[in-house]
Design a protein around this motif. Sequence first.
Motif, PDB file in Angstrom:
ATOM      1  N   LEU A 140       7.460   4.436  11.236  1.00 21.02           N
ATOM      2  CA  LEU A 140       6.604   3.699  12.761  1.00 21.02           C
ATOM      3  C   LEU A 140       5.621   2.529  12.190  1.00 21.02           C
ATOM      4  CD1 LEU A 140       6.670   2.985  16.023  1.00 21.02           C
ATOM      5  CD2 LEU A 140       5.371   4.973  16.142  1.00 21.02           C
ATOM      6  N   VAL A 141       6.262   1.738  12.044  1.00 21.63           N
ATOM      7  CA  VAL A 141       4.715   0.634  12.074  1.00 21.63           C
ATOM      8  C   VAL A 141       4.138   0.983  13.119  1.00 21.63           C
ATOM      9  CG1 VAL A 141       4.365  -1.689  11.286  1.00 21.63           C
ATOM     10  CG2 VAL A 141       6.619  -0.510  10.656  1.00 21.63           C
ATOM     11  N   LEU A 142       2.395   1.264  12.191  1.00 22.80           N
ATOM     12  CA  LEU A 142       1.539   1.509  13.153  1.00 22.80           C
ATOM     13  C   LEU A 142       0.338   0.465  13.005  1.00 22.80           C
ATOM     14  CD1 LEU A 142       1.347   5.517  12.343  1.00 22.80           C
ATOM     15  CD2 LEU A 142       1.786   4.422  14.650  1.00 22.80           C
ATOM     16  N   GLY A 143       0.116  -0.775  12.327  1.00 22.20           N
ATOM     17  CA  GLY A 143      -0.510  -1.564  12.056  1.00 22.20           C
ATOM     18  C   GLY A 143      -0.178  -2.672  10.896  1.00 22.20           C
ATOM     19  N   PRO A 144      -0.825  -2.852  10.279  1.00 24.88           N
ATOM     20  CA  PRO A 144      -0.726  -4.589   9.467  1.00 24.88           C
ATOM     21  C   PRO A 144      -0.918  -3.656   7.574  1.00 24.88           C
ATOM     22  CG  PRO A 144      -2.299  -5.290  10.755  1.00 24.88           C
ATOM     23  CD  PRO A 144      -2.037  -3.710  11.099  1.00 24.88           C
ATOM     24  N   ASP A 145      -0.940  -2.410   7.244  1.00 24.69           N
ATOM     25  CA  ASP A 145      -1.290  -1.200   6.791  1.00 24.69           C
ATOM     26  C   ASP A 145      -1.051  -0.518   6.623  1.00 24.69           C
ATOM     27  OD1 ASP A 145      -3.951  -0.448   8.062  1.00 24.69           O
ATOM     28  OD2 ASP A 145      -4.565  -1.666   5.177  1.00 24.69           O
ATOM     29  N   LEU A 146      -0.438   0.539   8.020  1.00 25.62           N
ATOM     30  CA  LEU A 146      -0.484   1.277   8.344  1.00 25.62           C
ATOM     31  C   LEU A 146       1.506   2.547   8.474  1.00 25.62           C
ATOM     32  CD1 LEU A 146      -2.349   4.225   7.921  1.00 25.62           C
ATOM     33  CD2 LEU A 146      -2.657   3.610  10.754  1.00 25.62           C
ATOM     34  N   LEU A 147       1.700   3.012   8.230  1.00 26.94           N
ATOM     35  CA  LEU A 147       3.140   3.856   9.000  1.00 26.94           C
ATOM     36  C   LEU A 147       2.637   5.508   8.884  1.00 26.94           C
ATOM     37  CD1 LEU A 147       4.783   2.106   5.683  1.00 26.94           C
ATOM     38  CD2 LEU A 147       4.724   1.057   8.204  1.00 26.94           C
ATOM     39  N   GLY A 148       4.088   5.463   9.837  1.00 27.08           N
ATOM     40  CA  GLY A 148       3.857   6.630  10.259  1.00 27.08           C
ATOM     41  C   GLY A 148       5.149   7.356   9.552  1.00 27.08           C
ATOM     42  N   ILE A 149       5.899   8.437   8.476  1.00 29.12           N
ATOM     43  CA  ILE A 149       7.132   8.591   8.707  1.00 29.12           C
ATOM     44  C   ILE A 149       7.001   9.669   9.284  1.00 29.12           C
ATOM     45  CG2 ILE A 149       5.434   9.670   6.356  1.00 29.12           C
ATOM     46  CD1 ILE A 149       8.155   9.299   4.605  1.00 29.12           C
ATOM     47  N   SER A 150       8.178  10.450   8.707  1.00 29.77           N
ATOM     48  CA  SER A 150       9.100  11.477   9.730  1.00 29.77           C
ATOM     49  C   SER A 150       9.963  12.379   8.765  1.00 29.77           C
ATOM     50  CB  SER A 150      10.015  10.969  10.564  1.00 29.77           C
ATOM     51  OG  SER A 150      10.508  12.213  11.463  1.00 29.77           O
ATOM     52  N   MET A 151       9.223  13.476   8.424  1.00 27.06           N
ATOM     53  CA  MET A 151       9.880  14.429   7.270  1.00 27.06           C
ATOM     54  C   MET A 151      10.275  15.816   7.138  1.00 27.06           C
ATOM     55  SD  MET A 151       7.706  13.324   3.633  1.00 27.06           S
ATOM     56  CE  MET A 151       5.937  13.815   5.026  1.00 27.06           C
ATOM     57  N   LEU A 152      11.655  15.941   7.535  1.00 25.97           N
ATOM     58  CA  LEU A 152      12.256  16.844   7.097  1.00 25.97           C
ATOM     59  C   LEU A 152      11.287  18.402   7.231  1.00 25.97           C
ATOM     60  CD1 LEU A 152      15.729  16.643   7.906  1.00 25.97           C
ATOM     61  CD2 LEU A 152      14.554  16.830  10.217  1.00 25.97           C
ATOM     62  N   THR A 153      11.127  19.626   7.000  1.00 28.54           N
ATOM     63  CA  THR A 153      10.247  20.449   6.508  1.00 28.54           C
ATOM     64  C   THR A 153      10.861  20.434   5.008  1.00 28.54           C
ATOM     65  OG1 THR A 153      11.376  22.230   7.775  1.00 28.54           O
ATOM     66  CG2 THR A 153       9.561  21.347   8.339  1.00 28.54           C
ATOM     67  N   SER A 154      12.746  20.417   5.024  1.00 31.07           N
ATOM     68  CA  SER A 154      13.275  20.904   4.064  1.00 31.07           C
ATOM     69  C   SER A 154      13.175  19.693   2.916  1.00 31.07           C
ATOM     70  CB  SER A 154      14.630  20.909   4.154  1.00 31.07           C
ATOM     71  OG  SER A 154      14.932  19.614   4.759  1.00 31.07           O
ATOM     72  N   ARG A 155      12.397  18.370   2.852  1.00 32.43           N
ATOM     73  CA  ARG A 155      12.168  17.052   1.967  1.00 32.43           C
ATOM     74  C   ARG A 155      11.240  17.754   0.661  1.00 32.43           C
ATOM     75  NH1 ARG A 155      16.547  13.278   2.458  1.00 32.43           N
ATOM     76  NH2 ARG A 155      16.111  12.326   4.704  1.00 32.43           N
ATOM     77  N   HIS A 156      11.488  17.074  -0.219  1.00 24.16           N
ATOM     78  CA  HIS A 156      11.118  17.614  -1.281  1.00 24.16           C
ATOM     79  C   HIS A 156       9.797  16.249  -1.372  1.00 24.16           C
ATOM     80  CE1 HIS A 156      10.408  18.673  -5.442  1.00 24.16           C
ATOM     81  NE2 HIS A 156      10.733  17.489  -6.322  1.00 24.16           N
ATOM     82  N   LEU A 157      10.629  15.117  -0.860  1.00 26.17           N
ATOM     83  CA  LEU A 157       8.951  14.779  -1.074  1.00 26.17           C
ATOM     84  C   LEU A 157       7.083  14.969  -0.023  1.00 26.17           C
ATOM     85  CD1 LEU A 157       7.882  11.722  -0.714  1.00 26.17           C
ATOM     86  CD2 LEU A 157       7.965  11.174   1.099  1.00 26.17           C
ATOM     87  N   ARG A 158       7.561  15.954   1.411  1.00 28.68           N
ATOM     88  CA  ARG A 158       7.225  16.948   1.930  1.00 28.68           C
ATOM     89  C   ARG A 158       6.306  17.862   1.218  1.00 28.68           C
ATOM     90  NH1 ARG A 158       7.807  18.415   8.221  1.00 28.68           N
ATOM     91  NH2 ARG A 158       5.928  20.123   8.218  1.00 28.68           N
ATOM     92  N   HIS A 159       7.230  18.787   0.260  1.00 25.39           N
ATOM     93  CA  HIS A 159       6.682  19.528  -0.762  1.00 25.39           C
ATOM     94  C   HIS A 159       5.604  18.827  -1.669  1.00 25.39           C
ATOM     95  CE1 HIS A 159      10.579  21.669   0.596  1.00 25.39           C
ATOM     96  NE2 HIS A 159       9.376  21.861   1.576  1.00 25.39           N
ATOM     97  N   MET A 160       5.872  17.946  -2.414  1.00 25.13           N
ATOM     98  CA  MET A 160       4.780  16.988  -3.270  1.00 25.13           C
ATOM     99  C   MET A 160       4.061  16.808  -2.288  1.00 25.13           C
ATOM    100  SD  MET A 160       7.476  15.034  -5.406  1.00 25.13           S
ATOM    101  CE  MET A 160       6.537  14.492  -6.675  1.00 25.13           C
ATOM    102  N   ALA A 161       3.920  16.463  -0.951  1.00 25.32           N
ATOM    103  CA  ALA A 161       2.728  15.687  -0.025  1.00 25.32           C
ATOM    104  C   ALA A 161       1.654  15.885  -0.265  1.00 25.32           C
ATOM    105  CB  ALA A 161       3.368  14.910   0.760  1.00 25.32           C
ATOM    106  N   GLN A 162       2.574  18.299   0.441  1.00 20.70           N
ATOM    107  CA  GLN A 162       1.743  19.477   0.855  1.00 20.70           C
ATOM    108  C   GLN A 162       0.932  19.631  -0.197  1.00 20.70           C
ATOM    109  OE1 GLN A 162       4.099  21.904   1.773  1.00 20.70           O
ATOM    110  NE2 GLN A 162       4.610  21.180   4.319  1.00 20.70           N
TER     111      GLN A 162
END
Length: 466
Positions: free
Chosen positions: A165-187
């Motif tokens: 979701l586009v929240l501003g000129p330089d800001l986004l909100g991302i949806s991630m399932l709990t199983s996603r590898h990206l989410r685990h790396m971010a955690q």
Amino acid sequence: MSRLNDQNASAATDMVAALETLKGCPADAGHFLIKSGFSPDQAAADFVESYAGVPATPRGGTEPAVLYQQRNQPDLLFGLYGCERRIRGWLPALAGCRMTKTAPSLAPVSPIHVKSDHQRWDQIDLGGLPFPQITTRDAGPYITMGFVMAGEAGQNLALSAHRMLVLGPDLLGISMLTSRHLRHMAQRAGEQGESLPISINIGVPPAVAIASATGTAHLPSRLDKLSLAGALAKAPIAISQGPDDGAFYLSRSAIVLHGELLADTTTEAIAPAPPGVTMPEFLGYDGHAGAPLQLIKLNSISQRPNAMMQAVVGPGREQSAILGLGGALSLALGLDEGLLAENAFDLRFSYAGGGMLLLFVALKDGHTTPLEPLARQMIDICPFVKTVVFVDQDVDLSSEEDMLWAMTTRANLAQDCHPVQGFAPMRMDPSQGDAWAKQKGYTPTRCYVDATVPPSCRSAASRSFV
């Protein structure tokens, strides 16, 4: 480090090269249209009304690639992946091949580091890109074909598509399932008090789009998603270091947003959008705004010359084809090789299930494995699968009509549809929700359909013209 060379680009490794193959292509294999006079929101509405297929609308047939020309912004592309046969034709490893035969023999092709031809924007302003708001119920404009990349190789690589979701000129909100590898790396990064450097790649090579739809947990140790994409393309995927030593990105992506995935979150239900609703999901229904969105802070934007912005409307044939090919690839790679070789002739996910819920499996003549444990293993690997339909190898999995023929003449559904217990319901499917269960008076479950001919009946049930 080599320099990016467009003359070496193929349809598998470059979206623009793939689009070029559609010019003058026969209509039954998909085609290419150019339209003007539509804003991004109007373009999305026009694509849905005129071209989008099941499950977005009841419309059958392939979706064309439609380029909506924009003023003072990159042109907006819908429908590029709206035909499974079209995608397979771009990928040398899959063209004309059964998934069960191709996948086990895929050899990794490592990416190459190149000097990119991307041009860095002077300012960071997402308003300069034609992100559409798909429906008036959405919280705002979304990035719908953004492939987020973190790391470079092996277990340190995450590469997956997410809605943002586009929240501003330089800001986004991302949806991630709990199983996603990206989410685990971010955690893991958050636990160390750090943000996770990422790149958001838009307009990626077709081989990457399909490889990214596979499940990281079930890839064999010889493959990560970039080397798998290279295997599908039979050519290496080009990657480059991000600006200021930032995260790596896909060099042949049309547009790249460079930034960091933060630990901070925000809600997706932003007024005046209806509470609890997000943009349409892959099954053709409005999504649910549940878990908070994690924030992404951008630090630069870059693009290739004459870049196009690729998008999808959420559900539809395009999204189903990507998810379906990725799911079938996951199964063919994740199932025990002996089990696969002995039993499965081919695998395919139907558009009707959004490329994830309805799985067709053609069994080899003389297969011996009981169907219930086979279905269970397949659901374990692809947990969104709701229904597995088993047929004989003389049935064409790419023909929905042939599948219905087998289910009609080779099964008695009252007896040949069997439950597979022990899996949690999925809220994206209305028929698995609590309200549905209460009204119907039963607990939702997964199932498999045995539409195969018993061995003793094969002479009486052989096709007249096959």
